[in-house]
Design an enzyme around this catalytic site. Structure first.
Site, mmCIF file in Angstrom:
data_model
loop_
_atom_site.group_PDB
_atom_site.id
_atom_site.type_symbol
_atom_site.label_atom_id
_atom_site.label_comp_id
_atom_site.label_asym_id
_atom_site.label_seq_id
_atom_site.Cartn_x
_atom_site.Cartn_y
_atom_site.Cartn_z
ATOM 1 N N ASP A 163 7.508 -15.488 -6.046
ATOM 2 C CA ASP A 163 7.466 -14.795 -4.757
ATOM 3 C C ASP A 163 8.858 -14.276 -4.441
ATOM 4 O OD1 ASP A 163 6.646 -13.863 -2.321
ATOM 5 O OD2 ASP A 163 6.595 -15.827 -1.345
ATOM 6 N N ASP A 197 5.169 -8.069 -4.094
ATOM 7 C CA ASP A 197 6.279 -9.015 -4.231
ATOM 8 C C ASP A 197 5.893 -10.409 -4.702
ATOM 9 O OD1 ASP A 197 4.908 -9.503 -1.878
ATOM 10 O OD2 ASP A 197 6.683 -10.149 -0.785
ATOM 11 N N GLU A 198 4.678 -10.600 -5.160
ATOM 12 C CA GLU A 198 4.329 -11.928 -5.672
ATOM 13 C C GLU A 198 3.248 -11.834 -6.732
ATOM 14 O OE1 GLU A 198 2.292 -14.703 -3.081
ATOM 15 O OE2 GLU A 198 1.732 -13.090 -1.716
#
Length: 430
Positions: free
Chosen positions: A51, A145-146
Site C-alpha cells: 500500500d 496505490d495498492e
C-alpha cells in the site's frame, strides 16, 4: 527467530548469550542499518499486500518540495467537496479521507488544498506495476496505490525469499519513484492486508500462522474484511465487539444469525482465508463518484460536483489510453435508492466536456423534487482510441471541444492542474 535487514536484505544470524538466551540486535552487523524485521516465520510467508503511503499527497510532495513539511489535503476546492486523501501531517490534525472539505479546513486551517492530478497518479501507478512484474505475475491490483502479490515459488527465480523480494520492492520504489510504501506479509490475503496497516508509513509488518488467532482476538470486529458499518452495529447489538468473541462461536450459529456472512466471520476470525491472489481482468468501465455531506436537490451544487467528476473520468480515460461510448449517470437518494441512467454515443469519447453536456440534462430531469446523497459518472463500452471524438458534420462544435480540451491538457501537463480551467470549475457565490 529470523531477522532480516530492510536496507541490505541480508539474513542476520541469531546470536545467543552463554545462557542460551537470544541476543536482540538493534543494527545490521553488515550495513549498520537499524531497519530490522524479526519473526519466526519470516522466510516461510509468501502473500503480500503493498500500500502506497498517502499516495496522491506523496506524489505532490515529490513533485513540489515546498509541500514537504506542510499539511497537504487532496480535494477539489468546490462547494460540498470531500477530502480524497491527505498526508500524515494533516492526519495529525484529525483530517481523514471522505471528510467534508469545510470540516477539514476547520481542523487544519494551515492545510494546503491541492487538486488531484489523476493522469499523473496513473502514470506513477504504471511505473510501480512495472516493478511488480519483476517479482511475480500473480498480481491483484486493488486501486492505483495498492495490490496483493503472491510470491509463492519465486525463491529460486530471484535467489531470495518473498520477504526479501518485498523489501527490495519497497526500496526500489523509494529510489526510482520517490515515494514510500508499506508492506504486509502473511499466509493469506486477509492477514496480509491487515498487516500492511500495522506499521505505517514506510512499514513492514508480518502476521504468521502460529500467532494469527491470538493476534486477532483483541482486535475490533471492524477489522474483519467485509464488516461494514451496518454489520458492525448489528454485531455490537448482539454483544460482539472483538474478534475473539467470534472465535468462541460455532459456525452454524453465526450463519443462522448473519447468513452467508456468518461463515466468513467464523473463518476470518480464525485467520482462515481461501481467496487466491487473482490477476484482475481489464477494466470494463472507468468511473468516479462523490458523496455529499448532506442530501441536496440544489442544482447549482449538483452541477458543481458533476464537472470535476467528468474531468476526473476524462483524465483516467486519457491516462489509460481508453475511450468509451456508453455514459452512465449514477445517483443515490437520501433513502439509499440508486438510480442509473445510461446513453450510448455513436462514437467513443474521452472528453470531459462531452460527458458533461450529455449528462447535464439527464441530471436536471432526475433532480426534480428529489434529494441526493451521491452523484457519479461512468464510461464503458470501450472502443478504438483512434475513433474517439472524431469530427462530426452534424455537430459543428465537436472539433472545437476537442481542440480546447487538448489545449487545456497541454497547459496542465506543463504548469499543473490549477494553472487553467473552465469557468464552471470556480466556486459559485450565493
Amino acid at each position: 527467530m529470523t531477522t532480516l535487514c530492510r536496507t541490505c536484505f541480508r539474513v542476520i544470524p541469531e546470536k545467543t548469550t552463554p545462557d542460551g538466551e537470544p541476543v536482540r540486535l538493534h543494527r545490521c552487523p553488515a550495513c549498520r542499518s537499524p531497519r530490522l524485521v524479526r519473526h519466526p516465520e519470516l522466510l516461510d510467508l509468501s502473500i503480500a499486500h503493498m500500500d502506497c503511503d498517502a499516495f496522491y499527497a506523496a506524489v505532490e510532495k515529490r513533485d513540489n518540495p515546498e509541500l514537504l513539511s506542510k499539511p497537504v489535503i487532496m480535494a477539489y476546492d468546490a462547494p460540498r467537496s470531500v477530502v480524497s486523501t491527505c498526508c500524515y501531517i494533516a492526519r495529525m490534525s484529525g483530517v481523514r479521507s471522505a471528510m467534508p472539505l469545510y470540516k477539514a479546513k476547520k481542523l487544519c486551517p494551515d492545510g494546503v488544498i491541492v487538486t488531484p492530478r489523476m493522469a499523473v497518479y496513473s502514470e506513477v501507478s504504471k511505473a510501480i506495476h512495472t516493478l511488480f512484474q519483476k517479482l511475480t505475475p500473480s498480481i491483484e491490483p486493488l486501486s492505483l496505490d495498492e495490490a496483493y502479490l503472491d510470491l509463492s515459488g519465486t525463491e529460486k527465480l530471484h535467489g531470495r525469499s518473498p520477504a526479501q523480494s518485498m523489501m527490495w520492492l519497497a526500496a526500489e520504489i523509494r529510489k526510482t519513484i520517490g515515494i514510500t510504501v508499506s508492506v504486509g506479509l502473511s499466509y493469506n490475503k486477509y492477514l496480509a492486508k491487515l498487516a500492511s496497516d500495522l506499521d505505517k508509513p514506510d512499514g513492514f509488518a508480518v502476521i504468521g500462522r502460529q500467532e494469527a488467532v491470538k493476534f486477532l482476538a483483541p482486535r475490533p470486529v471492524s477489522d474483519i474484511w467485509g464488516v461494514g458499518k451496518a454489520l458492525n452495529q448489528k454485531l455490537a447489538r448482539d454483544g460482539i465487539s472483538t474478534i475473539g468473541q467470534l472465535q468462541h462461536r460455532e459456525e452454524r450459529d453465526l450463519v443462522a444469525r448473519y447468513g452467508q456472512m456468518g461463515s466468513q466471520l467464523f473463518h476470518l476470525s480464525r485467520g482462515q482465508d481461501k481467496r487466491r491472489v487473482t490477476p484482475r481482468q481489464k477494466a470494463k468501465s472507468i468511473s468516479a463518484e462523490t458523496t455529499f455531506a448532506t442530501d441536496t436537490s440544489d442544482m447549482d451544487i449538483l452541477l458543481a460536483r458533476l464537472w470535476p467528476l467528468c474531468e476526473k473520468v476524462s483524465a483516467r480515460l486519457k491516462a489509460s489510453d481508453k475511450a468509451g461510448s456508453t455514459i452512465t449517470l449514477k445517483l443515490k437518494t437520501g433513502d439509499f435508492k440508486t438510480l442509473t441512467r445510461s446513453h450510448t454515443l455513436p462514437r467513443p469519447t474521452q472528453l470531459a466536456e462531452t460527458l458533461y453536456q450529455l449528462v447535464k440534462p439527464v441530471l436536471e430531469k432526475e433532480a426534480v423534487n428529489k434529494k441526493f446523497r451521491l452523484i457519479g459518472i461512468g464510461v464503458s463500452s470501450f472502443g478504438k482510441r483512434e475513433d474517439a471524438d472524431a469530427p462530426d458534420l452534424l455537430d459543428r462544435d465537436s472539433g472545437k471541444r476537442k481542440t480546447i480540451e487538448s489545449a487545456i491538457d497541454q497547459v496542465r501537463q506543463k504548469f499543473g492542474t490549477e494553472a487553467i480551467g473552465k469557468g464552471r470549475s470556480l466556486p459559485r457565490k450565493k
